[in-house]
Write an enzyme that holds these catalytic residues in place. Structure first.
Site, PDB file in Angstrom:
ATOM      1  N   ASP A   1      45.887  62.495  15.825  1.00  0.00           N
ATOM      2  CA  ASP A   1      44.876  61.487  16.075  1.00  0.00           C
ATOM      3  C   ASP A   1      43.444  61.871  15.568  1.00  0.00           C
ATOM      4  O   ASP A   1      42.477  60.875  15.731  1.00  0.00           O
ATOM      5  CB  ASP A   1      44.694  60.920  17.635  1.00  0.00           C
ATOM      6  CG  ASP A   1      44.370  59.475  17.764  1.00  0.00           C
ATOM      7  OD1 ASP A   1      44.266  58.841  16.995  1.00  0.00           O
ATOM      8  OD2 ASP A   1      43.747  59.422  19.000  1.00  0.00           O
TER       9      ASP A   1
ATOM     10  N   HIS B   1      50.782  60.893  23.787  1.00  0.00           N
ATOM     11  CA  HIS B   1      49.796  61.253  23.017  1.00  0.00           C
ATOM     12  C   HIS B   1      48.729  61.325  24.273  1.00  0.00           C
ATOM     13  O   HIS B   1      48.662  60.484  25.172  1.00  0.00           O
ATOM     14  CB  HIS B   1      49.153  60.336  22.064  1.00  0.00           C
ATOM     15  CG  HIS B   1      47.796  60.611  21.786  1.00  0.00           C
ATOM     16  ND1 HIS B   1      47.533  62.077  21.235  1.00  0.00           N
ATOM     17  CD2 HIS B   1      46.633  60.166  21.497  1.00  0.00           C
ATOM     18  CE1 HIS B   1      46.329  62.183  20.731  1.00  0.00           C
ATOM     19  NE2 HIS B   1      45.662  61.073  20.857  1.00  0.00           N
TER      20      HIS B   1
HETATM   21 ZN   LIG Z   1      43.645  60.339  20.679  1.00  0.00          ZN
END
Ligand SMILES: [Zn+2]
Length: 718
Positions: free
Chosen positions: A123, A11
């Site tokens: 996210d 990520h």
């Molecule tokens: Zn993030």
């Protein structure tokens, strides 16, 4: 047998508490390791590059020679890139911004091969109800996310269909525990078992298939080199399960076989199992407001203007406009626009906004000049051109600037008719600022900058031009008044600077409009947190200085005052009002429209507090309506989870503080009242009767992230 898809990924928050420059150093390292493994290990089949191409752009900026290697890996289906440009926020980022994020992400991906056609946003702090609509527009039929879901949306399963009113639909694979459950998987048996025992039951409870997803990666995590040893250990621990390296497309191939999946609609903004930060929309209001302003200028002025110019034979500057969008979209990454970053990163975000706005303004100016210069006319006088970028004819009161050497002038339309206008303000300016050839011509006579107002009907998606001719000097037409009366309203200003508005159509008065509410903010950049037992401060007792002027088109009201507030949390607890916020409202009311325009300038000197403006509506509402991307969302004024959040141990108290993009309104069968904004995108419906729209003007906090926030939340309820 249960199949466990281990999906290698990282990520990539380009910036957060660290800067893009810092993460770029890690990136160069990580990319080399990833590519080296993919190129040389035939058993290591895939790597997911976080669904965003800005990673590649950052990488190629310092390693342009790696393009060919990346292309080979993408075309071999090993390195999985796109479809986004950045990991966008979905709550305070505009409609076109999300579309462009996909448009440019897919375009950049295609230079190397096929993008991953999954709306992967693992996210983002909550999911916009309109995402299926946007994704389907790009032929994307799948999506993956984490935050904002709970079973009260209609299913407790991790696979479901998600649709929008227009019939768009995507298949969702939820990551119920986030994208990092497989980060740095330990080889050591006990540790590995402990981790899996925690996660497997949750994954198994949620899934509708025999396929579980174990994302093997984390924020900026380098490739896990010993993944095969770890998987060997997993097989030993769980002989009834199969573990293999996989990718998300393969997961969807399996999920798609299910035919009894739930079909859900709407946004996901529940902070039950994970935090969604329902008050992050007002963090660093300077940045949030600038983002709204530049987005609106870019999509509502520059792009239609460029299209108009293109239609007239001028070049459409795709490259320049893409450059502006990319500055903006770097800022639209969830942490960046959330403004849950360090100060140095906020400076960089503000810098990108400056660059985007400067490019936008200059390109608007360029196109306007091109169009106006090209208008064929026998007149050689200066021209004033008014543009309308909406697809319908509009009658507007226009306030604009005109710079000329004339001491007096008339405006004449194409048919030779003189047009009425009024001068609001005039000042002499340095001719050197206007005329680059001043030395050449040797004419140092001053220019005069006039602020003028006129009323005109403008053609749809078009423009109207007037010629400026020298004439007799004209005096200003505005008069000072004590009360403003327009076709729709009578507006008075109370001693405390609030407005008292009598609506002629409704035969109803609205009093104390724009009353300010001030409270402590013991929170952090993620969440607002009130002070326990505090008494809110209002602007009801201030003495405002007020001036009101009116001419034949419109009224202008100027209101300013100083609101005494505590300097910081300690002063607030002690009840000391030892600091201030200077407030300046400029209110403009056109005579012919049921619209009151308010500009607010604030100078804040205090810490740790939140300031909101109240707009009473006279409506006791159970729902608010606010816009989201290409649509609107109806939300209860109180989240029913307020009664159960403690018992159910929600990660966040579900306050009804919500995002909007440009409006929020309340309505009844008789009438409706809406607030439109071009800056703040946060509201809450407040008041004993839930009849007042509270618009957050800003909040100021001193912490990026505070550990004891949850306690704070809890104590407030007790
Ligand atoms: Zn993030």
């Amino acid at each position: 047998m249960k199949q466990v898809h281990v999906v290698p990924h990282m990520h990539w928050d380009r910036e957060w508490y660290f800067s893009t420059e810092e993460s770029r150093i890690l990136l160069v390292n990580n990319m080399e390791e990833i590519m080296e493994r993919l190129e040389n290990d035939p058993d290591y089949p895939y790597y997911v590059l976080d669904g965003q191409t800005s990673i590649l752009e950052d990488y190629f900026a310092v390693k342009p020679e790696a393009k060919e290697r990346v292309r080979n890996l993408v075309q071999a289906g090993k390195l999985i890139i796109g479809p986004w440009y950045t990991q966008t926020d979905e709550m305070v980022v505009g409609s076109e911004s999300i579309v462009r994020n996909l448009l440019y992400g897919i375009k950049d991906s295609k230079e190397f091969g096929q993008p991953m056609m999954i709306g992967y946003l693992p996210d983002s702090f909550g999911q916009s109800a309109q995402m299926p609509h946007i994704l389907n527009g790009f032929d994307i039929k799948y999506t993956i996310f984490w935050r904002g879901t709970s079973e009260r949306h209609g299913t407790d399963k991790t696979e479901f269909y998600w649709q929008t009113e227009d019939g768009s639909r995507v298949l969702v694979q939820l990551l119920p525990l986030g994208y990092a459950i497989g980060k740095y998987l330990p080889q050591e048996e006990d540790a590995l078992k402990e981790r899996m025992e925690k996660y497997f039951p949750v994954l198994e409870r949620g899934t509708t298939t025999d396929h579980l997803v174990l994302p093997n990666g984390h924020d900026q995590m380098p490739i896990q080199k010993d993944i095969f040893e770890v998987m060997k250990r997993l097989k030993e621990l769980y002989p009834d399960r199969e573990f293999f390296l996989s990718n998300y497309e393969k997961v969807f191939e399996e999920v798609e076989k299910q035919d009894d999946l739930a079909v859900l609609e709407g946004e996901f903004l529940d902070g039950k199992y994970m935090r969604v930060h329902r008050s992050i929309y007002s963090t660093r209001m300077d940045i949030k407001a600038a983002n709204a302003r530049v987005e609106n200028k870019l999509t509502n002025v520059l792009e239609p203007l460029a299209s108009m110019a293109y239609d007239l034979g001028f070049e459409y500057h795709h490259g320049l406009i893409e450059l502006i969008w990319k500055e903006m979209m770097k800022n639209h990454a969830h942490d960046s626009i959330g403004c849950c970053c360090s100060d140095k990163v906020h400076r960089e975000i503000a810098g990108r906004l400056f660059l985007a706005e400067e490019k936008t303004d200059q390109l608007i100016d360029f196109y306007k000049r091109k169009i106006v210069d090209a208008i064929e006319t026998k007149e050689d006088s200066d021209r004033l051109t008014l543009f309308n970028f909406l697809p319908y004819q509009r009658e507007e009161v226009v306030t604009t600037e005109l710079i000329t050497k004339y001491k007096g002038f008339t405006l004449v339309d194409a048919g030779g008719e003189e047009v009425d206008y009024e001068i609001l303000h005039a000042e002499e300016i340095d001719p050197g600022l206007i005329d680059r050839q001043i030395v050449h011509y040797g004419n140092y006579d001053p220019f005069i900058k006039y602020e003028i107002q006129l009323k005109e009907t403008l053609p749809p998606m078009g423009y109207t031009t007037f010629f400026v001719k020298e004439a007799e000097e004209k005096t200003a037409g505005s008069q000072s008044v004590n009360s403003v009366e327009t076709d729709y309203y009578q507006v008075d200003v109370n001693e405390n600077g609030t407005l008292k508005i009598y609506d002629k159509q409704l035969d109803q008065s609205f009093d104390q409009v724009l009353l300010l509410e001030n409270g402590g903010d013991d929170g952090d950049e993620y969440d607002y947190s009130p002070l326990e037992g505090e008494e809110l401060i209002y602007s009801d007792k201030v003495k405002a200085s007020v001036s009101m002027k009116q001419n034949s088109y419109a009224a202008h009201i100027d209101i300013s005052y100083s609101l005494r507030v505590p300097a910081h949390l300690e002063a607030r607890k002690a009840g000391k009002h030892n600091s201030k916020v200077n407030v300046h409202f400029k209110v403009n009311v056109d005579h012919h429209k049921p619209l009151i325009k308010v500009e607010c300038e604030l100078h804040n000197e205090a810490k740790d507090h939140r300031l909101r403006a109240y707009i009473p509506t006279g409506l006791s509402a159970s729902f608010s309506i606010a816009d989201n991307q290409f649509g609107h969302v109806k939300r209860k004024v109180v989240d029913s989870a307020m009664d159960v959040w403690e018992e159910e141990k929600w990660s966040e108290r579900p306050d009804a503080i919500y995002p909007m993009l440009s409006y929020v309104g309340l309505s009844s069968e008789d009438y409706g009242l809406s607030v439109f904004t071009n800056s703040t995108r946060e509201y809450e419906i407040v008041g004993d009767e839930f009849d007042t729209i509270a618009i957050t003007l800003f909040r100021s906090v001193g912490y990026l992230g505070k550990a004891d926030m949850l306690k704070t939340w809890t104590s407030i309820r007790n």
